[in-house]
Design an enzyme around this catalytic site. Structure first.
Site, short mmCIF file in Angstrom:
data_model
loop_
_atom_site.label_atom_id
_atom_site.label_comp_id
_atom_site.label_asym_id
_atom_site.label_seq_id
_atom_site.Cartn_x
_atom_site.Cartn_y
_atom_site.Cartn_z
N TYR A 95 -1.51 -0.17 10.52
CA TYR A 95 -1.78 -0.88 9.27
C TYR A 95 -0.59 -0.76 8.32
O TYR A 95 -0.07 -1.76 7.82
CB TYR A 95 -3.05 -0.31 8.61
N THR A 146 0.82 -1.20 0.00
CA THR A 146 0.00 0.00 0.00
C THR A 146 0.85 1.25 0.00
O THR A 146 1.97 1.26 0.55
CB THR A 146 -0.90 0.00 1.26
#
Ligand code: UDP
Length: 327
Positions: free
Chosen positions: A142, A118
């Protein structure tokens, strides 16, 4: 018989679209999913292997049963906000789960591994557009779980017999244009599905998080990329590994263009023919004003060409959400 590919998280949003494109490319995708967030109905292009990435036995059973030529690893917890509340779960699933899959692959001699990462691994942008050399300093758990796996993959590529390709997604959006699968999270936090729900009257209004950014209309700008374009990048990355590439590289997956929140709402209004009621809210903590990808590396090395724009994403997402059976 078609080569099998193990797709962890294959019943999820991006994973199911990857299965669709893998099947169209001549592979048999095996969706490995515990259905905690994935949906059985999204598994349409190959078998479902119910299992948990945290279980070495589950993963080895799947590898033994299907003898896949490679693994595409989507299975993860993805909600940034939740990652602050469920830190242990995020590390256990995202880091522990990835390592469990990789250890099982090592034990079975399976090398090709395509990893869902990501742009959140970059943290606050120091310059734009973001290229792969941008420092990685994630600002939430995350992003840190994804970065840890990236780091493990670099070592496993150099010394562990794994041949990985890391794909760093920007903002995945849209759906299968034929409306078979689409985006639905619970709870939903993503801008495009929320805008669609507001247009449908399923929620009172879309909350615009910040209208005082230094962008062309004051709202935050993101690089939305169609989920089928993302899916195609996975097929290209897998092919590169199956052709013998050593791997170890990371590629940004975005279109290279930015869309503001207001522009996104405009697209939803246009494709739906309905107004999107909105209210102004404070900035969401941790949101960057702008995130845009430099995607030249993926274009050059993978031959990847994102071909769908925000109008396609809004249209396809609207089409999927609008189907009666999604109500
Ligand atoms: N956003 C918003 N209202 C919402 C959800 C999102 O204004 O209800 C904004 C958010 O602040 C960001 C953009 O839309 O600038 C995309 O948010 P999303 O959560 O979809 O993805 P992110 O970029 O945070 O990964």
């Amino acid at each position: 018989m078609a080569d099998h590919v193990l797709v962890t998280g294959g019943a999820g949003y991006i994973g199911s679209h990857a299965c669709l494109r893998l099947a169209e490319a001549g592979f048999t995708p095996v969706a490995f999913d515990n259905l905690s967030n994935g949906r059985e109905a999204f598994v349409q292009w190959g078998p479902l292997e119910r299992g948990d990435v945290r279980s070495r036995a589950d993963v080895e059973r799947a590898l033994d049963r299907w003898a896949p030529v490679g693994v595409i690893h989507f299975a993860a917890l993805i909600e940034v906000g939740l990652s602050f509340q469920q830190v242990g779960d995020f590390y256990e699933t995202n880091v522990g789960g990835a390592l469990t899959v990789l250890r099982a692959m090592q034990a079975r001699g399976v090398q090709p591994f395509v990893f869902s990462s990501t742009c959140a691994t970059y943290g606050e942008p120091q310059y734009l557009p973001l290229d792969e050399a941008h420092p990685q300093a994630p600002i939430n758990p995350y992003g840190r779980t994804k970065l840890m796996v990236e780091q493990a993959l670099k070592d496993l590529a150099a010394h562990g017999g794994i041949r990985p390709i890391i794909l760093r997604y920007f903002n995945a959006a849209g759906a299968d244009p034929e409306g078979r699968i689409g985006e639905r999270h619970d709870p939903e936090t993503h801008a495009l599905p929320i805008a669609i729900e507001a247009a449908m009257g399923r929620r009172d209004a879309f909350s615009i998080f910040g209208e005082d950014y230094d962008t062309r209309d004051g709202t935050a700008e993101r690089d939305y990329v169609h989920v089928l374009d993302l899916a195609d990048a996975h097929v290209l990355a897998l092919r590169r590994l199956l052709e013998g590439a050593a791997g170890g590289e990371a590629f940004n997956l975005g279109t290279g263009g930015g869309v503001t929140v207001r522009e996104l709402l405009g697209e939803v209004a246009r494709v739906s023919g309905r107004p999107v009621p909105s209210v102004s809210r404070p900035r969401r903590p941790g949101d960057a004003p702008r995130l845009v990808a430099d995607n030249r590396a993926a274009r050059a090395a993978l031959g990847w060409t994102p071909s769908r724009d925000i109008a396609d994403m809004a249209r396809d997402a609207w089409g999927w959400h609008g189907r009666a059976d999604q109500a």
